[in-house]
Design a protein around this motif. Sequence first.
Motif, PDB file in Angstrom:
ATOM      1  N   ASN A  10       0.828  -1.314   0.061  1.00  0.00           N
ATOM      2  CA  ASN A  10       0.020   0.064  -0.024  1.00  0.00           C
ATOM      3  C   ASN A  10       0.681   1.191   0.136  1.00  0.00           C
ATOM      4  N   CYS A  11       0.423   2.446   0.456  1.00  0.00           N
ATOM      5  CA  CYS A  11       1.109   3.650   0.371  1.00  0.00           C
ATOM      6  C   CYS A  11       1.281   4.260   1.967  1.00  0.00           C
ATOM      7  N   ILE A  12       1.327   3.274   2.649  1.00  0.00           N
ATOM      8  CA  ILE A  12       1.196   3.830   4.065  1.00  0.00           C
ATOM      9  C   ILE A  12       2.643   4.468   4.623  1.00  0.00           C
ATOM     10  N   ASP A  13       2.756   5.430   5.161  1.00  0.00           N
ATOM     11  CA  ASP A  13       3.935   5.966   5.885  1.00  0.00           C
ATOM     12  C   ASP A  13       3.667   6.058   7.382  1.00  0.00           C
ATOM     13  N   LYS A  14       4.700   6.762   7.629  1.00  0.00           N
ATOM     14  CA  LYS A  14       4.920   6.650   9.212  1.00  0.00           C
ATOM     15  C   LYS A  14       3.562   7.278   9.999  1.00  0.00           C
ATOM     16  N   TYR A  15       3.038   8.107   9.132  1.00  0.00           N
ATOM     17  CA  TYR A  15       1.674   8.787   9.875  1.00  0.00           C
ATOM     18  C   TYR A  15       0.515   8.073   9.717  1.00  0.00           C
ATOM     19  N   ASP A  34       5.582   2.937   2.642  1.00  0.00           N
ATOM     20  CA  ASP A  34       6.416   3.967   2.323  1.00  0.00           C
ATOM     21  C   ASP A  34       6.863   4.447   3.868  1.00  0.00           C
ATOM     22  N   ILE A  35       7.166   3.302   4.817  1.00  0.00           N
ATOM     23  CA  ILE A  35       7.491   3.639   6.150  1.00  0.00           C
ATOM     24  C   ILE A  35       8.874   3.976   6.628  1.00  0.00           C
ATOM     25  N   THR A  36       9.260   5.128   6.786  1.00  0.00           N
ATOM     26  CA  THR A  36      10.700   5.603   7.409  1.00  0.00           C
ATOM     27  C   THR A  36      10.822   4.988   8.695  1.00  0.00           C
ATOM     28  N   THR A  37       9.859   5.360   9.577  1.00  0.00           N
ATOM     29  CA  THR A  37       9.946   5.178  10.876  1.00  0.00           C
ATOM     30  C   THR A  37       8.457   4.459  11.701  1.00  0.00           C
ATOM     31  N   VAL A  50       5.005 -11.943  14.934  1.00  0.00           N
ATOM     32  CA  VAL A  50       5.728 -11.788  14.014  1.00  0.00           C
ATOM     33  C   VAL A  50       5.576 -10.082  13.310  1.00  0.00           C
ATOM     34  N   LEU A  51       6.523  -9.271  13.164  1.00  0.00           N
ATOM     35  CA  LEU A  51       6.466  -8.130  12.792  1.00  0.00           C
ATOM     36  C   LEU A  51       7.447  -8.065  11.392  1.00  0.00           C
ATOM     37  N   SER A  52       6.866  -7.857  10.233  1.00  0.00           N
ATOM     38  CA  SER A  52       7.415  -7.639   9.053  1.00  0.00           C
ATOM     39  C   SER A  52       7.237  -6.269   8.381  1.00  0.00           C
ATOM     40  N   LEU A  53       8.342  -5.767   8.228  1.00  0.00           N
ATOM     41  CA  LEU A  53       8.618  -4.360   7.501  1.00  0.00           C
ATOM     42  C   LEU A  53       9.453  -4.438   6.098  1.00  0.00           C
ATOM     43  N   ASP A  54       9.367  -5.534   5.576  1.00  0.00           N
ATOM     44  CA  ASP A  54      10.382  -5.681   4.340  1.00  0.00           C
ATOM     45  C   ASP A  54       9.834  -4.642   3.326  1.00  0.00           C
ATOM     46  N   ASP A  55      10.953  -4.311   2.565  1.00  0.00           N
ATOM     47  CA  ASP A  55      10.857  -3.293   1.525  1.00  0.00           C
ATOM     48  C   ASP A  55      10.074  -2.202   1.702  1.00  0.00           C
ATOM     49  N   ASN A  56      10.568  -1.511   2.795  1.00  0.00           N
ATOM     50  CA  ASN A  56      10.110   0.025   3.089  1.00  0.00           C
ATOM     51  C   ASN A  56      11.290   0.908   3.119  1.00  0.00           C
ATOM     52  N   PRO A  57      11.261   2.142   2.883  1.00  0.00           N
ATOM     53  CA  PRO A  57      12.330   3.006   3.004  1.00  0.00           C
ATOM     54  C   PRO A  57      12.847   3.413   4.660  1.00  0.00           C
ATOM     55  N   LEU A  58      12.849   2.033   5.455  1.00  0.00           N
ATOM     56  CA  LEU A  58      12.963   2.350   7.130  1.00  0.00           C
ATOM     57  C   LEU A  58      14.428   2.645   7.073  1.00  0.00           C
ATOM     58  N   HIS A  59      14.387   3.790   7.984  1.00  0.00           N
ATOM     59  CA  HIS A  59      15.917   4.222   8.622  1.00  0.00           C
ATOM     60  C   HIS A  59      16.026   3.890   9.873  1.00  0.00           C
TER      61      HIS A  59
END
Length: 241
Positions: A10-15, A34-37, A50-59
Amino acid sequence: NVREVCFYGNCIDKYGLPDQWPQTLKIINLERNDITTTNETLVWPNQLEVLSLDDNPLHEQPKNLPKNLDLLSMSYTKLKTLSNLPKGLKKLRAYYSQLLTVGPLPPSLEYLNLGYNQLKTSSIFRYPLPKTLTFLNLDYNNLTQIPENLPDSIQTLSVVGNKLIALPKHLPANLRILIANKNRIREFTPVWKPNQRLFQLHIRENCITENLIILRENDQIDDVFQASNWNQDIHARHCLF
């Protein structure tokens, strides 16, 4: 009583993250967003497994995770460091990221895949690895050496595509599969422990000239894969440095 949510692709970001997830959740899939944090989330489910955050611009990695999280996956991200992971974590995936440093790993960790990062020997082996670790993948990093004191619990070790010129003389007692293709290893002469035996040795595309099949004949290794090793007379510039 929802136990699993999936917001894949989807297009979910940190907000777009909630400040508190339902406490019944055991699996959260947030891959390909699109999750950075995840700092907007203040409370994670206590029973999360289980928590999966693969393929996000996570920094930066998630904070305040439950200590008994089973699997944390953060591959294909922009992470540069790992630290303060849940104490009870058993499986960690963070391959194809930008990792430079790794802090102390959870003492319960069994599975670790940090392939395709920028880790050096001094960064990944700065702290002792957990004695529960059975699977370790460090493919395509910047390793120049593997320490002699790897945990005996390790059964599979993969270090393909690094800058190794040697492997440890003392391999983990329970090691069954060793994959070290595409390095600059010149010899393989381990000091075998009593009854120690490898199922598979993958050591293709290195700088070895001797035939390791004798190790199979001596019942120390079941299968040896050593094709395409460089001839040092022809490829001296590549193998000698």
